[in-house]
Design a protein around this motif. Structure first.
Motif, PDB file in Angstrom:
ATOM      1  N   TRP A   8       0.809  -1.220   0.000  1.00  0.00           N
ATOM      2  CA  TRP A   8       0.000   0.000   0.000  1.00  0.00           C
ATOM      3  C   TRP A   8       0.848   1.279   0.000  1.00  0.00           C
ATOM      4  N   GLU A   9       2.161   1.152  -0.126  1.00  0.00           N
ATOM      5  CA  GLU A   9       3.012   2.340  -0.103  1.00  0.00           C
ATOM      6  C   GLU A   9       2.687   3.240  -1.293  1.00  0.00           C
ATOM      7  N   PRO A  10       2.491   4.550  -1.064  1.00  0.00           N
ATOM      8  CA  PRO A  10       2.107   5.432  -2.172  1.00  0.00           C
ATOM      9  C   PRO A  10       3.269   5.719  -3.113  1.00  0.00           C
ATOM     10  N   GLU A  11       2.939   5.898  -4.374  1.00  0.00           N
ATOM     11  CA  GLU A  11       3.914   6.389  -5.341  1.00  0.00           C
ATOM     12  C   GLU A  11       3.911   7.913  -5.366  1.00  0.00           C
ATOM     13  N   ILE A  12       2.741   8.504  -5.124  1.00  0.00           N
ATOM     14  CA  ILE A  12       2.612   9.952  -4.963  1.00  0.00           C
ATOM     15  C   ILE A  12       1.743  10.184  -3.729  1.00  0.00           C
ATOM     16  N   ASP A  13       2.255  10.942  -2.790  1.00  0.00           N
ATOM     17  CA  ASP A  13       1.546  11.188  -1.534  1.00  0.00           C
ATOM     18  C   ASP A  13       1.153  12.666  -1.489  1.00  0.00           C
ATOM     19  N   VAL A  14      -0.096  12.938  -1.827  1.00  0.00           N
ATOM     20  CA  VAL A  14      -0.583  14.314  -1.883  1.00  0.00           C
ATOM     21  C   VAL A  14      -0.796  14.839  -0.466  1.00  0.00           C
ATOM     22  N   SER A  15      -0.345  16.056  -0.204  1.00  0.00           N
ATOM     23  CA  SER A  15      -0.578  16.718   1.079  1.00  0.00           C
ATOM     24  C   SER A  15      -1.838  17.573   0.989  1.00  0.00           C
ATOM     25  N   GLY A  36      -6.169   4.957   1.924  1.00  0.00           N
ATOM     26  CA  GLY A  36      -6.304   3.531   1.688  1.00  0.00           C
ATOM     27  C   GLY A  36      -5.104   3.055   0.888  1.00  0.00           C
ATOM     28  N   TRP A  37      -5.243   1.888   0.306  1.00  0.00           N
ATOM     29  CA  TRP A  37      -4.156   1.369  -0.518  1.00  0.00           C
ATOM     30  C   TRP A  37      -3.936   2.257  -1.742  1.00  0.00           C
ATOM     31  N   ASP A  38      -5.031   2.718  -2.350  1.00  0.00           N
ATOM     32  CA  ASP A  38      -4.946   3.305  -3.679  1.00  0.00           C
ATOM     33  C   ASP A  38      -5.244   4.793  -3.736  1.00  0.00           C
ATOM     34  N   ASN A  39      -5.876   5.361  -2.703  1.00  0.00           N
ATOM     35  CA  ASN A  39      -6.293   6.757  -2.784  1.00  0.00           C
ATOM     36  C   ASN A  39      -6.039   7.492  -1.478  1.00  0.00           C
ATOM     37  N   THR A  40      -5.828   8.796  -1.613  1.00  0.00           N
ATOM     38  CA  THR A  40      -5.757   9.700  -0.473  1.00  0.00           C
ATOM     39  C   THR A  40      -6.953  10.637  -0.569  1.00  0.00           C
ATOM     40  N   VAL A  41      -7.630  10.847   0.564  1.00  0.00           N
ATOM     41  CA  VAL A  41      -8.892  11.583   0.554  1.00  0.00           C
ATOM     42  C   VAL A  41      -8.822  12.725   1.566  1.00  0.00           C
ATOM     43  N   PHE A  42      -9.333  13.876   1.150  1.00  0.00           N
ATOM     44  CA  PHE A  42      -9.354  15.067   1.998  1.00  0.00           C
ATOM     45  C   PHE A  42     -10.782  15.575   2.152  1.00  0.00           C
ATOM     46  N   LEU A  43     -11.020  16.250   3.259  1.00  0.00           N
ATOM     47  CA  LEU A  43     -12.291  16.923   3.496  1.00  0.00           C
ATOM     48  C   LEU A  43     -12.072  18.416   3.268  1.00  0.00           C
ATOM     49  N   ALA A  44     -12.893  18.998   2.405  1.00  0.00           N
ATOM     50  CA  ALA A  44     -12.757  20.411   2.065  1.00  0.00           C
ATOM     51  C   ALA A  44     -13.987  21.186   2.511  1.00  0.00           C
ATOM     52  N   ASP A  45     -13.769  22.213   3.305  1.00  0.00           N
ATOM     53  CA  ASP A  45     -14.837  23.091   3.790  1.00  0.00           C
ATOM     54  C   ASP A  45     -15.982  22.325   4.440  1.00  0.00           C
ATOM     55  N   PRO A  53      -5.556   9.572  -6.545  1.00  0.00           N
ATOM     56  CA  PRO A  53      -4.857   8.282  -6.563  1.00  0.00           C
ATOM     57  C   PRO A  53      -3.483   8.383  -5.917  1.00  0.00           C
ATOM     58  N   ARG A  54      -3.099   7.308  -5.227  1.00  0.00           N
ATOM     59  CA  ARG A  54      -1.775   7.217  -4.604  1.00  0.00           C
ATOM     60  C   ARG A  54      -0.806   6.379  -5.437  1.00  0.00           C
ATOM     61  N   ARG A  55      -1.384   5.508  -6.285  1.00  0.00           N
ATOM     62  CA  ARG A  55      -0.560   4.585  -7.064  1.00  0.00           C
ATOM     63  C   ARG A  55      -1.079   4.571  -8.502  1.00  0.00           C
ATOM     64  N   ARG A  56      -0.181   4.364  -9.441  1.00  0.00           N
ATOM     65  CA  ARG A  56      -0.568   4.371 -10.852  1.00  0.00           C
ATOM     66  C   ARG A  56      -1.621   3.306 -11.154  1.00  0.00           C
ATOM     67  N   ILE A  57      -1.549   2.172 -10.461  1.00  0.00           N
ATOM     68  CA  ILE A  57      -2.495   1.095 -10.716  1.00  0.00           C
ATOM     69  C   ILE A  57      -3.934   1.530 -10.447  1.00  0.00           C
ATOM     70  N   ALA A  58      -4.111   2.574  -9.632  1.00  0.00           N
ATOM     71  CA  ALA A  58      -5.453   3.043  -9.286  1.00  0.00           C
ATOM     72  C   ALA A  58      -6.052   3.981 -10.326  1.00  0.00           C
ATOM     73  N   TRP A  95      -2.135  12.486 -12.769  1.00  0.00           N
ATOM     74  CA  TRP A  95      -3.270  11.582 -12.849  1.00  0.00           C
ATOM     75  C   TRP A  95      -4.582  12.335 -12.631  1.00  0.00           C
ATOM     76  N   PRO A  96      -5.705  11.757 -13.046  1.00  0.00           N
ATOM     77  CA  PRO A  96      -6.994  12.410 -12.786  1.00  0.00           C
ATOM     78  C   PRO A  96      -7.364  12.341 -11.305  1.00  0.00           C
ATOM     79  N   PHE A  97      -8.174  13.295 -10.865  1.00  0.00           N
ATOM     80  CA  PHE A  97      -8.658  13.333  -9.481  1.00  0.00           C
ATOM     81  C   PHE A  97     -10.010  14.024  -9.504  1.00  0.00           C
ATOM     82  N   PHE A  98     -10.728  13.978  -8.374  1.00  0.00           N
ATOM     83  CA  PHE A  98     -12.054  14.606  -8.399  1.00  0.00           C
ATOM     84  C   PHE A  98     -12.508  15.024  -7.008  1.00  0.00           C
TER      85      PHE A  98
END
Length: 302
Positions: A8-15, A36-45, A53-58, A95-98
Motif C-alpha cells: 500500500w506504499e504510495p507512489e505519490i503522496d498528496v498533502s 487507503g491502498w490506492d487513494n488519499t482523501v481530503f475533506l474540504a470546507d 490516486p496514490r498509485r498508478r495502478i489506481a 493523474w486524474p482526481f475529483f
C-alpha cells in the motif's frame, strides 16, 4: 510481500496544501480525511471530499469512477459519491482526481456498531446489491467495465492468498488458526472457475466502504475504484464478513436467492478480504479496523 516496500506504499503522496492548490484555491480549508491502498482523501470546507490516486495502478479505477458514478447514483437505492469537480492530468499532477459532495456516515469498520444492531444496515445492503447486480444494468454498462481484474471471484486464486496472509498474522500473534476457516479455504482451493453470469460489481465491498449513520442504518457506499463485471459473490462477500445471524438473513432476504456455490465463493472472498484488511490495519496502526477484520474472519464461517 516485500517487507521493505508494503503493497500500500504510495507512489505519490498528496498533502492537504497540495490538494488545495490543485483545486485552484476554491476551498478555504482542506484537511486529511482518510487513506487507503490506492487513494488519499481530503475533506474540504466540511462538505466536499477530494480524492487523489496514490498509485498508478489506481488510475483506471478513478477514470471509471468519474465516468460511471453519476450513472450509478441515478439508479441505486443508497447514496454513492458523484464526481462534480474533475481534475485532469497535468504538469501539476500526472493523474486524474475529483471532488464529490461528502456523504454522511462513518465506515462500518470504524462505527463500533454491534452485530446485534446491524440488521437495518444489512437489509439496505441487500436491496442495494439487488439493484447493482440487475441484468439490465450489466447490459447497459458491462462493455465499459473490465472483468474481475484481481480474480476476487475465483476461490482457487483467493484461497491460497488468504492462507499466506493468515499465516503471517498468526506468526505475529494476531490470529489464532481456526479449523473452520482452514476447511473453507481448502474447499475454495478445490473449486473450479465460476460459470455464473457476470454482474456490475463494486468489486471491493467491505467494512470500510459501507457507511452507516448514527441510527445504524446504511448511509452510502464509497470507494468505487474496483468497479468491474464479476461474479455476484465478489460483492456478496460483505454478507459474510460484515454480518451474521438475523442481520445476514435480512440482507439475503432483500437480495434474493444465493446458490451454495455462490455462497462458497462469497465466503472465501470474505476471508480473503478480511485477512488483507487485518494485515494492513496491523501494519498501519488501525486498531479498530484490525479488530473488525478479525471479527469478519469469524463471521465468514459462522
Amino acid at each position: 510481500m516485500d517487507d521493505a516496500r508494503p503493497e500500500w506504499e504510495p507512489e505519490i503522496d498528496v498533502s492537504a496544501a497540495w490538494a488545495a492548490e490543485l483545486f485552484g484555491g476554491r476551498f478555504a480549508h482542506v484537511a486529511p480525511l482518510a487513506t487507503g491502498w490506492d487513494n488519499t482523501v481530503f475533506l474540504a470546507d466540511g462538505t466536499w471530499v477530494l480524492r487523489f490516486p496514490r498509485r498508478r495502478i489506481a488510475v483506471p479505477g478513478v477514470e471509471r469512477e468519474i465516468a460511471l458514478l453519476p450513472r450509478l447514483a441515478a439508479v441505486l437505492p443508497l447514496p454513492v459519491p458523484v464526481p462534480e469537480i474533475v481534475g485532469r492530468p497535468s504538469d501539476a499532477f500526472p493523474w486524474p482526481f475529483f471532488g464529490a459532495r461528502l456523504l454522511p456516515g462513518r465506515e462500518l469498520a470504524e462505527s463500533g456498531l454491534p452485530d446485534a444492531l446491524r440488521t437495518p444496515a444489512a437489509a439496505s445492503v441487500g436491496s442495494f446489491l439487488r439493484a447493482l447486480h440487475a441484468p439490465d444494468l450489466a447490459a447497459a454498462l458491462g462493455a465499459r467495465l473490465p472483468v474481475d481484474p484481481f480474480r476476487r471471484g475465483d476461490p482457487s486464486v483467493r484461497a491460497p492468498m488468504a492462507r499466506e496472509r493468515l499465516d503471517r498474522l498468526a506468526s505475529r500473534g494476531l490470529y489464532e488458526p481456526d479449523a473452520a476457516v482452514a476447511d473453507l479455504l481448502a474447499a475454495g482451493a478445490r473449486s473450479g472457475p465460476s460459470d455464473a453470469r457476470l454482474v456490475v460489481a463494486h468489486g471491493d465491498l467491505h467494512m470500510r466502504h459501507l457507511l452507516v449513520g448514527p441510527d445504524g442504518r446504511a448511509a452510502g457506499v464509497i470507494d468505487w475504484g474496483d468497479l468491474c463485471r464479476a461474479d455476484a459473490a465478489v460483492d456478496l462477500s460483505l454478507a459474510y464478513a460484515g454480518f451474521q445471524g438475523a442481520a445476514r438473513d435480512a440482507l439475503l432476504a432483500a437480495y434474493g436467492p444465493v446458490s451454495p456455490a455462490t455462497e462458497l465463493r462469497a465466503r472465501v472472498a470474505a476471508v480473503s478480504l478480511c485477512a488483507t484488511l487485518a494485515e494492513y490495519a496491523a501494519a498501519t496502526g488501525r486498531a479498530r479496523l484490525r479488530d473488525e477484520s478479525l471479527a469478519g474472519l469469524r463471521r465468514s464461517v459462522s
